[in-house]
Design a protein around this motif. Structure first.
Motif, PDB file in Angstrom:
ATOM      1  N   THR A 173      25.189   8.339  19.768  1.00  0.00           N
ATOM      2  CA  THR A 173      25.266   9.745  19.380  1.00  0.00           C
ATOM      3  C   THR A 173      26.656  10.180  18.975  1.00  0.00           C
ATOM      4  OG1 THR A 173      23.558  10.159  21.028  1.00  0.00           O
ATOM      5  CG2 THR A 173      24.732  12.065  20.208  1.00  0.00           C
ATOM      6  N   GLY A 174      26.703  11.034  17.944  1.00  0.00           N
ATOM      7  CA  GLY A 174      27.944  11.683  17.558  1.00  0.00           C
ATOM      8  C   GLY A 174      27.738  13.186  17.533  1.00  0.00           C
ATOM      9  N   ASN A 175      26.999  13.631  16.524  1.00  0.00           N
ATOM     10  CA  ASN A 175      26.750  15.059  16.354  1.00  0.00           C
ATOM     11  C   ASN A 175      25.501  15.561  17.064  1.00  0.00           C
ATOM     12  OD1 ASN A 175      28.440  16.895  15.056  1.00  0.00           O
ATOM     13  ND2 ASN A 175      28.319  15.678  13.188  1.00  0.00           N
ATOM     14  N   PHE A 176      24.865  14.723  17.890  1.00  0.00           N
ATOM     15  CA  PHE A 176      23.683  15.107  18.658  1.00  0.00           C
ATOM     16  C   PHE A 176      22.477  15.410  17.757  1.00  0.00           C
ATOM     17  CE2 PHE A 176      21.239  17.451  21.975  1.00  0.00           C
ATOM     18  CZ  PHE A 176      21.436  16.589  23.028  1.00  0.00           C
ATOM     19  N   GLY A 177      22.511  14.920  16.496  1.00  0.00           N
ATOM     20  CA  GLY A 177      21.384  15.196  15.607  1.00  0.00           C
ATOM     21  C   GLY A 177      20.208  14.292  15.899  1.00  0.00           C
ATOM     22  N   ASP A 178      20.483  12.982  15.897  1.00  0.00           N
ATOM     23  CA  ASP A 178      19.431  11.999  16.074  1.00  0.00           C
ATOM     24  C   ASP A 178      18.728  12.182  17.422  1.00  0.00           C
ATOM     25  OD1 ASP A 178      17.998   9.896  15.126  1.00  0.00           O
ATOM     26  OD2 ASP A 178      19.562   8.383  15.407  1.00  0.00           O
TER      27      ASP A 178
ATOM     28  N   MET B 146      30.683   7.762  15.271  1.00  0.00           N
ATOM     29  CA  MET B 146      30.509   8.517  16.508  1.00  0.00           C
ATOM     30  C   MET B 146      31.844   9.046  17.030  1.00  0.00           C
ATOM     31  SD  MET B 146      27.906   5.693  17.947  1.00  0.00           S
ATOM     32  CE  MET B 146      27.970   6.189  19.653  1.00  0.00           C
ATOM     33  N   ASP B 147      32.884   8.946  16.209  1.00  0.00           N
ATOM     34  CA  ASP B 147      34.201   9.431  16.631  1.00  0.00           C
ATOM     35  C   ASP B 147      34.314  10.921  16.340  1.00  0.00           C
ATOM     36  OD1 ASP B 147      34.835   6.925  17.449  1.00  0.00           O
ATOM     37  OD2 ASP B 147      36.117   6.440  15.739  1.00  0.00           O
ATOM     38  N   ILE B 148      33.677  11.720  17.160  1.00  0.00           N
ATOM     39  CA  ILE B 148      33.748  13.165  16.942  1.00  0.00           C
ATOM     40  C   ILE B 148      34.058  13.820  18.279  1.00  0.00           C
ATOM     41  CG2 ILE B 148      32.104  13.206  15.008  1.00  0.00           C
ATOM     42  CD1 ILE B 148      30.945  14.607  18.131  1.00  0.00           C
TER      43      ILE B 148
ATOM     44  N   VAL C  78      21.584   9.424  26.113  1.00  0.00           N
ATOM     45  CA  VAL C  78      22.597   9.834  25.139  1.00  0.00           C
ATOM     46  C   VAL C  78      23.775   8.879  25.290  1.00  0.00           C
ATOM     47  CG1 VAL C  78      24.150  11.709  24.463  1.00  0.00           C
ATOM     48  CG2 VAL C  78      21.835  12.230  25.279  1.00  0.00           C
ATOM     49  N   ALA C  79      23.970   8.020  24.296  1.00  0.00           N
ATOM     50  CA  ALA C  79      25.012   6.992  24.384  1.00  0.00           C
ATOM     51  C   ALA C  79      26.196   7.401  23.513  1.00  0.00           C
ATOM     52  CB  ALA C  79      24.457   5.652  23.923  1.00  0.00           C
ATOM     53  N   THR C  80      27.356   7.603  24.122  1.00  0.00           N
ATOM     54  CA  THR C  80      28.560   7.942  23.351  1.00  0.00           C
ATOM     55  C   THR C  80      29.563   6.803  23.469  1.00  0.00           C
ATOM     56  OG1 THR C  80      29.871   8.941  25.121  1.00  0.00           O
ATOM     57  CG2 THR C  80      28.263  10.369  24.037  1.00  0.00           C
ATOM     58  N   ASN C  81      30.549   6.760  22.577  1.00  0.00           N
ATOM     59  CA  ASN C  81      31.694   5.865  22.795  1.00  0.00           C
ATOM     60  C   ASN C  81      32.696   6.637  23.665  1.00  0.00           C
ATOM     61  OD1 ASN C  81      33.197   7.511  20.992  1.00  0.00           O
ATOM     62  ND2 ASN C  81      32.774   6.198  19.231  1.00  0.00           N
ATOM     63  N   VAL C  82      33.967   6.251  23.638  1.00  0.00           N
ATOM     64  CA  VAL C  82      34.915   6.921  24.540  1.00  0.00           C
ATOM     65  C   VAL C  82      35.175   8.377  24.142  1.00  0.00           C
ATOM     66  CG1 VAL C  82      36.029   4.817  25.347  1.00  0.00           C
ATOM     67  CG2 VAL C  82      36.910   5.974  23.295  1.00  0.00           C
ATOM     68  N   ASN C  83      34.757   8.773  22.943  1.00  0.00           N
ATOM     69  CA  ASN C  83      34.798  10.194  22.566  1.00  0.00           C
ATOM     70  C   ASN C  83      33.526  10.823  23.162  1.00  0.00           C
ATOM     71  OD1 ASN C  83      37.207  10.165  20.721  1.00  0.00           O
ATOM     72  ND2 ASN C  83      35.941   8.567  19.774  1.00  0.00           N
ATOM     73  N   ASP C  84      33.640  11.234  24.437  1.00  0.00           N
ATOM     74  CA  ASP C  84      32.417  11.399  25.227  1.00  0.00           C
ATOM     75  C   ASP C  84      32.136  12.834  25.670  1.00  0.00           C
ATOM     76  OD1 ASP C  84      34.447  11.682  27.014  1.00  0.00           O
ATOM     77  OD2 ASP C  84      33.694  10.215  28.454  1.00  0.00           O
ATOM     78  N   ILE C  85      32.433  13.794  24.800  1.00  0.00           N
ATOM     79  CA  ILE C  85      32.179  15.195  25.164  1.00  0.00           C
ATOM     80  C   ILE C  85      30.722  15.388  25.599  1.00  0.00           C
ATOM     81  CG2 ILE C  85      31.809  15.853  22.722  1.00  0.00           C
ATOM     82  CD1 ILE C  85      32.875  18.650  23.417  1.00  0.00           C
ATOM     83  N   LEU C  86      29.787  14.694  24.963  1.00  0.00           N
ATOM     84  CA  LEU C  86      28.376  14.893  25.314  1.00  0.00           C
ATOM     85  C   LEU C  86      28.045  14.308  26.686  1.00  0.00           C
ATOM     86  CD1 LEU C  86      26.738  14.260  21.855  1.00  0.00           C
ATOM     87  CD2 LEU C  86      26.679  16.390  23.157  1.00  0.00           C
ATOM     88  N   HIS C  87      28.649  13.178  26.997  1.00  0.00           N
ATOM     89  CA  HIS C  87      28.419  12.589  28.318  1.00  0.00           C
ATOM     90  C   HIS C  87      28.968  13.513  29.406  1.00  0.00           C
ATOM     91  CE1 HIS C  87      28.228   9.908  31.676  1.00  0.00           C
ATOM     92  NE2 HIS C  87      29.536   9.780  31.735  1.00  0.00           N
ATOM     93  N   ARG C  88      30.143  14.084  29.155  1.00  0.00           N
ATOM     94  CA  ARG C  88      30.712  15.015  30.152  1.00  0.00           C
ATOM     95  C   ARG C  88      29.869  16.274  30.260  1.00  0.00           C
ATOM     96  NH1 ARG C  88      35.240  16.749  27.959  1.00  0.00           N
ATOM     97  NH2 ARG C  88      35.381  15.307  26.207  1.00  0.00           N
ATOM     98  N   ALA C  89      29.380  16.756  29.111  1.00  0.00           N
ATOM     99  CA  ALA C  89      28.582  17.988  29.135  1.00  0.00           C
ATOM    100  C   ALA C  89      27.288  17.775  29.912  1.00  0.00           C
ATOM    101  CB  ALA C  89      28.266  18.430  27.711  1.00  0.00           C
TER     102      ALA C  89
END
Ligand SMILES: *Cc1c(COP(=O)(O)O)cnc(C)c1O
Length: 465
Positions: free
Chosen positions: A254-259, A308-310, A278-289
């Motif tokens: 996931t990047g923009n949470f669209g898919d 996914m670098d967002i 929801v799988a993020t890389n180290v840019n993990d705002i969604l995992h923290r949220a």
């Protein structure tokens, strides 16, 4: 079907207007006024249907009142006829529990084709015979640019300008854009970063002089029609693995949470989904949220999974809207807070509401590499780094062992062959359809990274052709 804004004050639109508008005028995102409901029998009746027929059944309620079933079928046939695999999104088994859903058989080898090929057809249909010409302006760090260009190249009433940061996209990615020589396609290499290019696009949309001269349109994943097209493959995969009489879990890079939002929509429509990971890389705002409610943007760390670098996930607002019982005023307040502080704490009851369906994981480069090797050694598959982030999260999750876990494979490994070669020792070959990519003629404009230069170029092309 009517479409309403997540911030509660933009006008209600039909499917056609919501598709052409992209963003709502109050700054919110359009969502259907209610989620269509499928009974278990209706879902069972999807078993054995082709991808196109599944797409027609799943999307008909969303386009109701604007497109007939037959019109929708024609658009889907045209969009998915361009895929190189007859199943469009085939499933591949990795071991007794894990599967890949290959979403990369479209013209540009990333899952964005699934949505953008249909969006191109929809734009053409909605603009045909009219006197409106639209100008699509976008910035890309790689995959979106080529998928959007392929979707609209050669179409009447549409022009596309795609800005990319010069020297900062891969050769494959650049050539996938710049070798499309259709007269309505304008590639621009900007001397600057992706963020500079993106900032220019945002400024163009807010520039009164530009808006007076041309009708701007956006194709990024805030466009509802893109998400709608992605709901289809969740149904398609689940019924092939025993749904709706057996639950299925999905892991989504996931990047923009669209898919992954499309998976949420499938669940709301009645598809028995056990879990959305929801799988993020180290840019993990969604995992923290999703784990602690901490929705705060930092700075982007570049990784081997650039798509996914967002830091800010535009589509997350759509989930928050439902979690807030569709209270547009509450979302308006939360987003206003986020836009000023670049941070917000999501209320605990909303985080708890999300936990029923979602779990999340942040996957670093080492875990990604291990997953890539595991797919090679245990599943006989060479996968791309984005898909490997999804697979790492899938394998680390605690989904019960009798539930199939489907990882969405979002890009063809040849698109990211340096990273794949580093991890596996195998250099994936470009598929035949792109085999001569490096022999094709390229055409693009190089411009200084300065707003006035870019604006003047776009306006002059639009005025003089
Ligand atoms: C765009 C993209 C993603 C992220 O998808 P979102 O809908 O933004 O979450 C993942 N993988 C690849 C290869 C992509 O191009």
């Amino acid at each position: 079907m009517e479409y309403i804004s997540t911030r509660g004050s933009a006008p209600t639109l039909d499917f056609r207007a919501a598709t052409l508008a992209g963003l709502a005028s109050d700054g919110g995102l359009y969502v259907p006024s209610s989620w269509p409901q499928f009974t278990l029998d209706e879902i069972r009746s999807l078993q054995g249907l082709s991808y196109v027929e599944t797409a027609v059944r799943v999307m008909t309620p969303f386009v109701n009142g604007v497109l007939s079933e037959e019109e929708l079928r024609e658009l889907c046939q045209a969009a998915y006829g361009r895929f190189s695999h007859d199943a469009v999104t085939p499933l591949v088994q990795l071991d007794h529990q894990h599967w890949l859903l290959e979403l990369f058989h479209g013209p540009t080898l990333a899952f964005k084709d699934v949505a953008l090929q249909l969006l191109g057809q929809l734009f053409a249909k909605f603009l045909a015979g009219g006197d409106t010409d639209i100008t699509i302006v976008g910035a890309t760090s790689g995959d979106t640019g080529s998928a959007a260009i392929e979707a609209v190249a050669g179409r009447e009433h549409i022009r596309i300008f795609m800005l990319h940061p010069e020297g900062r996209v891969s050769d494959v990615q650049r050539r996938q854009m710049t070798t499309v020589l259709a007269p309505n396609v304008y590639n621009v290499a900007i001397d600057g970063s992706f963020d500079d290019a993106q900032a220019m696009v945002k400024r163009l949309f807010g520039d009164a002089e530009v808006r007076e001269k041309i009708t701007l349109s956006a194709v990024n994943s805030i466009n509802w029609a893109r998400l709608m097209a992605q709901v289809v493959y969740y149904f398609y995969a689940a019924v092939r693995l025993g749904g709706p009489d057996r639950e299925v879990a999905f892991s989504v890079p996931t990047g923009n949470f669209g898919d992954v939002f499309a998976g949420y929509v499938a669940s709301r429509m009645g598809l028995p989904i056990n879990r959305l990971i929801v799988a993020t890389n180290v840019n993990d705002i969604l995992h923290r949220a999703l784990s602690s409610g901490d929705y705060s943007a930092g700075t982007v760390t570049p990784t081997a999974t650039p798509s996914m670098d967002i830091q800010v996930s535009s589509n997350f607002e759509r989930l928050l809207f439902d979690l807030a019982s569709r209270d547009g005023a509450e979302i308006n307040g939360l987003m206003a807070e986020f836009e000023t502080k670049r941070a917000m704490q999501i209320p605990e009851d909303m985080v708890a509401g999300a936990r029923g369906l979602f779990s999340s994981a942040s996957v670093d480069g080492d875990a990604m590499t291990l997953a890539l090797r595991w797919a090679q050694e245990h599943g006989g598959q060479i996968i791309d780094p984005h898909s490997a982030v999804g697979l790492a999260a899938a394998r680390a999750s605690d989904v019960a062992s009798d539930i199939p876990v489907v990882t969405l494979a979002t890009a063809h490994p040849a698109k990211f062959r340096e990273a794949v070669e580093r991890a596996t020792g195998v250099r994936p070959a470009l598929p035949t359809r792109l085999g001569n990519l490096f022999d094709r003629e390229e055409r693009y404009e190089k411009l200084a990274g300065d707003y006035d230069t870019v604006k003047a170029y776009i306006l002059s092309v639009c005025e003089h052709g």
